[in-house]
Design a protein around this motif. Sequence first.
Motif, PDB file in Angstrom:
ATOM      1  N   GLU A  78      20.280  -2.517 -20.993  1.00 21.67           N
ATOM      2  CA  GLU A  78      20.219  -3.302 -19.764  1.00 21.67           C
ATOM      3  C   GLU A  78      21.627  -3.615 -19.254  1.00 21.67           C
ATOM      4  O   GLU A  78      21.901  -3.491 -18.052  1.00 21.67           O
ATOM      5  CB  GLU A  78      19.458  -4.599 -20.019  1.00 21.67           C
ATOM      6  CG  GLU A  78      19.244  -5.436 -18.784  1.00 21.67           C
ATOM      7  CD  GLU A  78      18.425  -6.683 -19.073  1.00 21.67           C
ATOM      8  OE1 GLU A  78      18.811  -7.738 -18.549  1.00 21.67           O
ATOM      9  OE2 GLU A  78      17.426  -6.597 -19.809  1.00 21.67           O
ATOM     10  N   GLN A  79      22.512  -4.013 -20.164  1.00 26.59           N
ATOM     11  CA  GLN A  79      23.885  -4.311 -19.786  1.00 26.59           C
ATOM     12  C   GLN A  79      24.603  -3.061 -19.263  1.00 26.59           C
ATOM     13  O   GLN A  79      25.395  -3.143 -18.326  1.00 26.59           O
ATOM     14  CB  GLN A  79      24.660  -4.909 -20.964  1.00 26.59           C
ATOM     15  CG  GLN A  79      24.198  -6.283 -21.368  1.00 26.59           C
ATOM     16  CD  GLN A  79      24.298  -7.293 -20.249  1.00 26.59           C
ATOM     17  OE1 GLN A  79      25.234  -7.279 -19.455  1.00 26.59           O
ATOM     18  NE2 GLN A  79      23.321  -8.169 -20.169  1.00 26.59           N
ATOM     19  N   GLN A 138      18.177  -2.860 -26.834  1.00 26.16           N
ATOM     20  CA  GLN A 138      17.527  -3.038 -25.537  1.00 26.16           C
ATOM     21  C   GLN A 138      18.444  -3.797 -24.577  1.00 26.16           C
ATOM     22  O   GLN A 138      18.585  -3.428 -23.407  1.00 26.16           O
ATOM     23  CB  GLN A 138      16.186  -3.772 -25.698  1.00 26.16           C
ATOM     24  CG  GLN A 138      15.142  -2.974 -26.449  1.00 26.16           C
ATOM     25  CD  GLN A 138      14.845  -1.634 -25.811  1.00 26.16           C
ATOM     26  OE1 GLN A 138      14.735  -1.514 -24.601  1.00 26.16           O
ATOM     27  NE2 GLN A 138      14.745  -0.601 -26.624  1.00 26.16           N
ATOM     28  N   ASP A 139      19.074  -4.854 -25.078  1.00 28.69           N
ATOM     29  CA  ASP A 139      20.032  -5.609 -24.266  1.00 28.69           C
ATOM     30  C   ASP A 139      21.200  -4.728 -23.844  1.00 28.69           C
ATOM     31  O   ASP A 139      21.683  -4.806 -22.709  1.00 28.69           O
ATOM     32  CB  ASP A 139      20.577  -6.819 -25.033  1.00 28.69           C
ATOM     33  CG  ASP A 139      19.567  -7.937 -25.200  1.00 28.69           C
ATOM     34  OD1 ASP A 139      18.519  -7.922 -24.510  1.00 28.69           O
ATOM     35  OD2 ASP A 139      19.819  -8.833 -26.033  1.00 28.69           O
ATOM     36  N   GLU A 147      23.204  -0.503 -17.730  1.00 33.16           N
ATOM     37  CA  GLU A 147      22.682  -0.248 -16.382  1.00 33.16           C
ATOM     38  C   GLU A 147      23.308  -1.208 -15.375  1.00 33.16           C
ATOM     39  O   GLU A 147      23.719  -0.808 -14.287  1.00 33.16           O
ATOM     40  CB  GLU A 147      21.159  -0.394 -16.374  1.00 33.16           C
ATOM     41  CG  GLU A 147      20.534  -0.032 -15.047  1.00 33.16           C
ATOM     42  CD  GLU A 147      19.019  -0.077 -15.085  1.00 33.16           C
ATOM     43  OE1 GLU A 147      18.435  -0.340 -14.017  1.00 33.16           O
ATOM     44  OE2 GLU A 147      18.429   0.146 -16.159  1.00 33.16           O
ATOM     45  N   ASN A 148      23.412  -2.485 -15.745  1.00 30.73           N
ATOM     46  CA  ASN A 148      24.035  -3.474 -14.864  1.00 30.73           C
ATOM     47  C   ASN A 148      25.494  -3.135 -14.581  1.00 30.73           C
ATOM     48  O   ASN A 148      25.963  -3.252 -13.444  1.00 30.73           O
ATOM     49  CB  ASN A 148      23.937  -4.877 -15.469  1.00 30.73           C
ATOM     50  CG  ASN A 148      22.536  -5.411 -15.499  1.00 30.73           C
ATOM     51  OD1 ASN A 148      21.653  -4.952 -14.782  1.00 30.73           O
ATOM     52  ND2 ASN A 148      22.292  -6.393 -16.348  1.00 30.73           N
TER      53      ASN A 148
END
Length: 125
Positions: free
Chosen positions: A37-38, A33-34, A40-41
């Motif tokens: 997110e990373q 999940q992290d 996408e960032n």
Amino acid sequence: PKDIIPDDIEDLPFRDEAKETQKNEAEHHRTVQDLFEQEENLLNLHMSVIQENAELLTEEGKLLHSVQGDDVVDYDIDQYASRLGTILDRKTHLITRLQDKLNVFRTHLKKEEELSKKLGHMPEY
């Protein structure tokens, strides 16, 4: 007091192993999940950096054009040098931010790969 030995004492190592596997799977899930997110960032920042670099490149072209020619005076060259320094500082900052974000992403990616190996499989999310 009498020692109490469970009947299923031979199953205890398996229970510990199952708990450890469950713990690793939960950590792997959080890491994935992290990682999403990373990712996408990183992609958002990369796009932003590309856009700003394009604007800076256009400005650099205009800046360079402004000092090419016979009618350029020292004052123009001073302004050129000052503005070019500012542009280069901004580009350096953008690249550093993107590299930092990439390093964070790579760290998460490596952690996910290590956890996947530890679990012996790579579940799809």
